[in-house]
Design a protein around this motif. Structure first.
Motif, mmCIF file in Angstrom:
data_model
loop_
_atom_site.group_PDB
_atom_site.id
_atom_site.type_symbol
_atom_site.label_atom_id
_atom_site.label_comp_id
_atom_site.label_asym_id
_atom_site.label_seq_id
_atom_site.Cartn_x
_atom_site.Cartn_y
_atom_site.Cartn_z
ATOM 1 N N ASN A 145 -15.568 -11.950 12.293
ATOM 2 C CA ASN A 145 -15.369 -10.075 13.172
ATOM 3 C C ASN A 145 -14.511 -10.122 14.076
ATOM 4 N N SER A 146 -13.372 -9.384 13.760
ATOM 5 C CA SER A 146 -12.251 -9.475 14.819
ATOM 6 C C SER A 146 -12.368 -8.003 14.830
ATOM 7 N N GLU A 147 -13.166 -7.323 14.385
ATOM 8 C CA GLU A 147 -12.587 -6.232 14.925
ATOM 9 C C GLU A 147 -12.145 -4.953 15.779
ATOM 10 N N GLN A 148 -11.896 -4.482 15.818
ATOM 11 C CA GLN A 148 -12.023 -3.303 17.977
ATOM 12 C C GLN A 148 -13.208 -2.376 17.288
ATOM 13 N N PHE A 149 -13.154 -1.653 16.395
ATOM 14 C CA PHE A 149 -14.131 -0.296 16.249
ATOM 15 C C PHE A 149 -14.307 -0.463 15.213
ATOM 16 N N ASP A 150 -15.841 0.415 15.185
ATOM 17 C CA ASP A 150 -16.614 0.040 12.919
ATOM 18 C C ASP A 150 -15.255 1.700 12.689
ATOM 19 N N VAL A 151 -14.790 1.355 11.636
ATOM 20 C CA VAL A 151 -14.444 2.159 10.301
ATOM 21 C C VAL A 151 -14.793 3.426 9.910
ATOM 22 N N SER A 152 -14.791 5.010 10.245
ATOM 23 C CA SER A 152 -16.100 5.008 9.513
ATOM 24 C C SER A 152 -15.310 6.140 8.642
ATOM 25 N N ASP A 153 -14.079 6.490 7.965
ATOM 26 C CA ASP A 153 -13.276 6.469 7.042
ATOM 27 C C ASP A 153 -12.565 5.478 6.357
ATOM 28 N N THR A 154 -13.643 4.498 5.631
ATOM 29 C CA THR A 154 -12.959 3.559 4.768
ATOM 30 C C THR A 154 -12.128 3.323 3.209
ATOM 31 N N ARG A 155 -11.761 4.954 2.908
ATOM 32 C CA ARG A 155 -10.628 5.015 1.741
ATOM 33 C C ARG A 155 -9.727 4.696 1.520
ATOM 34 N N THR A 156 -9.160 3.900 0.630
ATOM 35 C CA THR A 156 -7.808 3.410 0.930
ATOM 36 C C THR A 156 -6.467 4.633 1.456
ATOM 37 N N LEU A 157 -5.331 4.419 1.419
ATOM 38 C CA LEU A 157 -4.782 4.736 1.952
ATOM 39 C C LEU A 157 -4.274 6.200 0.423
ATOM 40 N N ASP A 158 -4.110 5.253 -1.248
ATOM 41 C CA ASP A 158 -4.158 6.384 -1.990
ATOM 42 C C ASP A 158 -4.931 7.503 -2.397
ATOM 43 N N GLU A 159 -6.851 7.032 -2.013
ATOM 44 C CA GLU A 159 -7.793 7.800 -1.795
ATOM 45 C C GLU A 159 -7.284 9.116 -0.964
ATOM 46 N N ILE A 160 -7.103 8.559 0.004
ATOM 47 C CA ILE A 160 -6.335 9.606 1.234
ATOM 48 C C ILE A 160 -5.757 10.426 0.957
ATOM 49 N N MET A 208 1.143 -1.796 -0.179
ATOM 50 C CA MET A 208 -0.058 -0.116 -0.175
ATOM 51 C C MET A 208 0.786 1.227 -0.006
ATOM 52 N N GLY A 209 2.134 1.481 0.806
ATOM 53 C CA GLY A 209 2.864 2.223 0.700
ATOM 54 C C GLY A 209 3.548 2.920 2.188
ATOM 55 N N HIS A 210 3.237 1.932 2.967
ATOM 56 C CA HIS A 210 3.194 2.183 4.936
ATOM 57 C C HIS A 210 4.395 2.230 4.668
ATOM 58 N N LYS A 211 5.186 3.504 5.572
ATOM 59 C CA LYS A 211 6.651 2.799 6.800
ATOM 60 C C LYS A 211 6.861 3.736 7.618
ATOM 61 N N ARG A 212 5.417 2.880 8.189
ATOM 62 C CA ARG A 212 4.904 3.512 9.998
ATOM 63 C C ARG A 212 4.045 2.767 10.968
ATOM 64 N N GLN A 258 6.166 7.466 -6.909
ATOM 65 C CA GLN A 258 6.943 6.384 -7.520
ATOM 66 C C GLN A 258 6.605 5.183 -8.135
ATOM 67 N N ASP A 259 6.459 3.953 -6.163
ATOM 68 C CA ASP A 259 6.738 3.272 -6.195
ATOM 69 C C ASP A 259 4.429 2.474 -6.152
ATOM 70 N N TYR A 260 3.873 3.726 -5.407
ATOM 71 C CA TYR A 260 2.518 2.867 -5.170
ATOM 72 C C TYR A 260 1.327 3.896 -5.966
ATOM 73 N N ALA A 261 1.357 4.934 -5.939
ATOM 74 C CA ALA A 261 0.651 5.457 -6.073
ATOM 75 C C ALA A 261 -0.783 5.739 -7.367
ATOM 76 N N SER A 262 -1.434 5.574 -7.820
ATOM 77 C CA SER A 262 -2.035 6.288 -9.445
ATOM 78 C C SER A 262 -2.171 7.305 -10.248
ATOM 79 N N ALA A 263 -2.506 7.262 -11.166
ATOM 80 C CA ALA A 263 -1.762 8.146 -12.164
ATOM 81 C C ALA A 263 -1.770 9.867 -11.696
ATOM 82 N N GLU A 264 -3.466 9.624 -11.354
ATOM 83 C CA GLU A 264 -3.819 10.619 -10.812
ATOM 84 C C GLU A 264 -3.401 10.950 -9.665
ATOM 85 N N THR A 265 -3.340 9.866 -8.677
ATOM 86 C CA THR A 265 -2.954 10.951 -7.373
ATOM 87 C C THR A 265 -0.752 11.243 -7.541
#
Length: 472
Positions: free
Chosen positions: A357-372, A132-136, A425-432
């Motif tokens: 389900n094994s979630e701790q809480f419901d996610v409100s912002d469900t966008r992908t990393l690239d969308e964010i 996805m592109g995460h480093k942290r 360079q490594d992960y983004a969509s063309a628009e991003t």
């Protein structure tokens, strides 16, 4: 008795002091002269006391509130600029022996699917996050002596750091695990963690004990004094927070700032981060059971005043909050957000929500990393994947010294742009990618130091040619 540099929880988080502070705030919040004097003091960017902050929180004068928001924006810009640090949580296990009534991990919950990641599972999760592109990462786990002992956590950290997938690498692992011993905090320090994070949930002792009726977490003092033990073990980057909605927000807001003051007074280093989660729905948890939930307007005010009161701290907001809510608080103080998050155990590699389900809480912002990332770029922010300070030894008092002097930007601006370039360079969509490259060109022209600018341009060029991991 209130003693800011005491090691005893009931003394540095004094119930009587909080009650006196709240009454003091009620008596003075309507006095424009006093409110203006606090805002004027805060404009020096040295912070304000918990009593002064409580007055600002109590103030309902529209004109004064607008001044508070304006100052929060100025302070945020001065210390952190337009940079927004990106991270993701990684849940290792949801087995837990505690009975926290606001968390679906509680031991009596029979509907949640209990899971624990093997080291191979962790490898798969980390590779999915790297792709996805995460480093942290922020490592999360329930408290359980068999399923998640300290040895399991340490082994997992070692595994995470060892994985190099394509151009991916996790460069900083922050850890959010239950309060533990000085000895175990030393082990975490030696494992190379970034920030140790622990939420207080609420600083109201009586309510805390009602919310945690059984299990190790029921010990209020042991939990509240955890950051002292972490500091004593050499972990000088710690992150605090409360879960707004469990108790009256004015009480917990005051306690939160008193905790920050305690760390600063006792160790010379305040909290590296402050998190501001709000209670939200989850498996077998109904938010209607909690009568102290706060509105969006109150939430924004809390964020703004924390930024004013503790100008140096990083402020974190998770995907508990909606896109709309996150957008409003970015300018007021938030400097770190999660993206593309899964709060389930194994959620990244599976890439879907299962019926078990094994979630701790419901996610409100469900966008992908690239969308964010694209969203942040459109708003004029610089999404940053930087971990340079931690890796260069700029932690604790060294980091705080640079931040308080306003010098951290000399490192942060080029580091943010270089890590953004890697992502593009490594992960983004063309628009991003198009949005990001335009932002990099614009922001490079704003770097004031000619020598740093020349080096940054060279590093950016080398990233385009395939090299990685440059930092100031």
């Amino acid at each position: 008795m209130y003693k800011v540099n005491s090691m005893i929880a009931d003394e540095f988080i004094s119930h009587d002091e909080i009650l006196d502070t709240l009454e003091y705030a009620k008596q003075n919040a309507g006095n424009r002269e006093i409110v203006n004097s606090i805002i004027e003091k805060a404009s020096n960017c040295k912070g304000i006391s918990h009593r002064e902050a409580a007055i600002l929180l109590e103030c309902n004068d529209y004109e004064m509130i607008e001044k508070i928001y304006s100052l929060a924006r100025e302070i945020k810009q001065k210390f952190y600029g337009n940079r927004i640090v990106m991270f993701a949580p990684l849940y290792l296990s949801n087995y837990c022996v505690n009975s926290c009534i606001y968390c679906p991990y509680h031991v009596k919950n029979k509907t949640i699917s209990r899971k624990k990641l093997s080291q191979e599972d962790i490898r798969n999760e980390v590779m999915a996050l790297q792709d996805m592109g995460h480093k942290r990462l922020a490592l999360e786990t329930g408290e359980h002596p068999v399923h998640s002992p300290i040895e399991y956590v340490l082994e997992s950290i070692k595994t995470i750091y060892s994985i190099k997938n394509k151009n991916g690498a996790i460069r900083r692992v922050n850890v959010n695990i239950a309060a533990t011993t000085v000895e175990n905090y030393r082990k975490l320090k030696d494992a190379g963690i970034g920030t140790y994070i622990l939420f207080q949930e609420t600083y109201h002792k009586e309510n805390y004990e009602k919310l945690h009726p059984h299990g190790p977490k029921s010990n209020y003092a042991y939990h509240t004094e955890a950051m002292d033990r972490a500091m004593q073990a050499g972990i000088d980057d710690v992150g605090i927070g409360v879960l707004f909605g469990l108790n009256t927000y004015k009480y917990d807001f005051t306690g939160l700032l008193m905790h920050a003051e305690h760390l600063e007074a006792t160790y010379g280093v305040g909290p590296h981060t402050i998190s501001v989660p709000r209670i939200c729905p989850a498996d077998d948890i109904n938010t209607e059971d909690f009568k102290d939930a706060i509105s969006d307007d109150v939430f924004q005010k809390i964020v703004a005043i924390i930024r004013i009161a503790v100008p140096y701290t990083g402020m974190i907001i998770s995907t508990r909050e909606s896109q709309k809510s996150r957008e409003k608080v970015l300018a007021l103080g938030v400097s770190q957000i999660s993206g593309g998050s899964k709060t389930s155990v194994g959620g990244y590699a599976e890439n879907e929500r299962h019926e078990d389900n094994s979630e701790q809480f419901d996610v409100s912002d469900t966008r992908t990393l690239d969308e964010i990332v694209a969203w942040l770029l459109k708003l004029g922010y610089i999404p940053s994947f930087c971990t340079a300070c931690y890796r260069e030894g700029r932690t604790g008092d060294r980091f705080m010294s640079l931040v308080k002097k306003g010098q951290i930007a000399n490192c942060c601006a080029p580091n943010a742009l270089m890590t953004l370039q890697e992502y593009l360079q490594d992960y983004a969509s063309a628009e991003t990618k198009a949005l990001g490259m335009r932002t990099i060109r614009e922001q490079m022209g704003k770097i004031p130091n000619p020598a740093i600018k020349r080096r940054a341009i060279d590093f950016l060029d080398q990233i385009l040619k395939g090299k990685r991991d440059f930092r100031f």
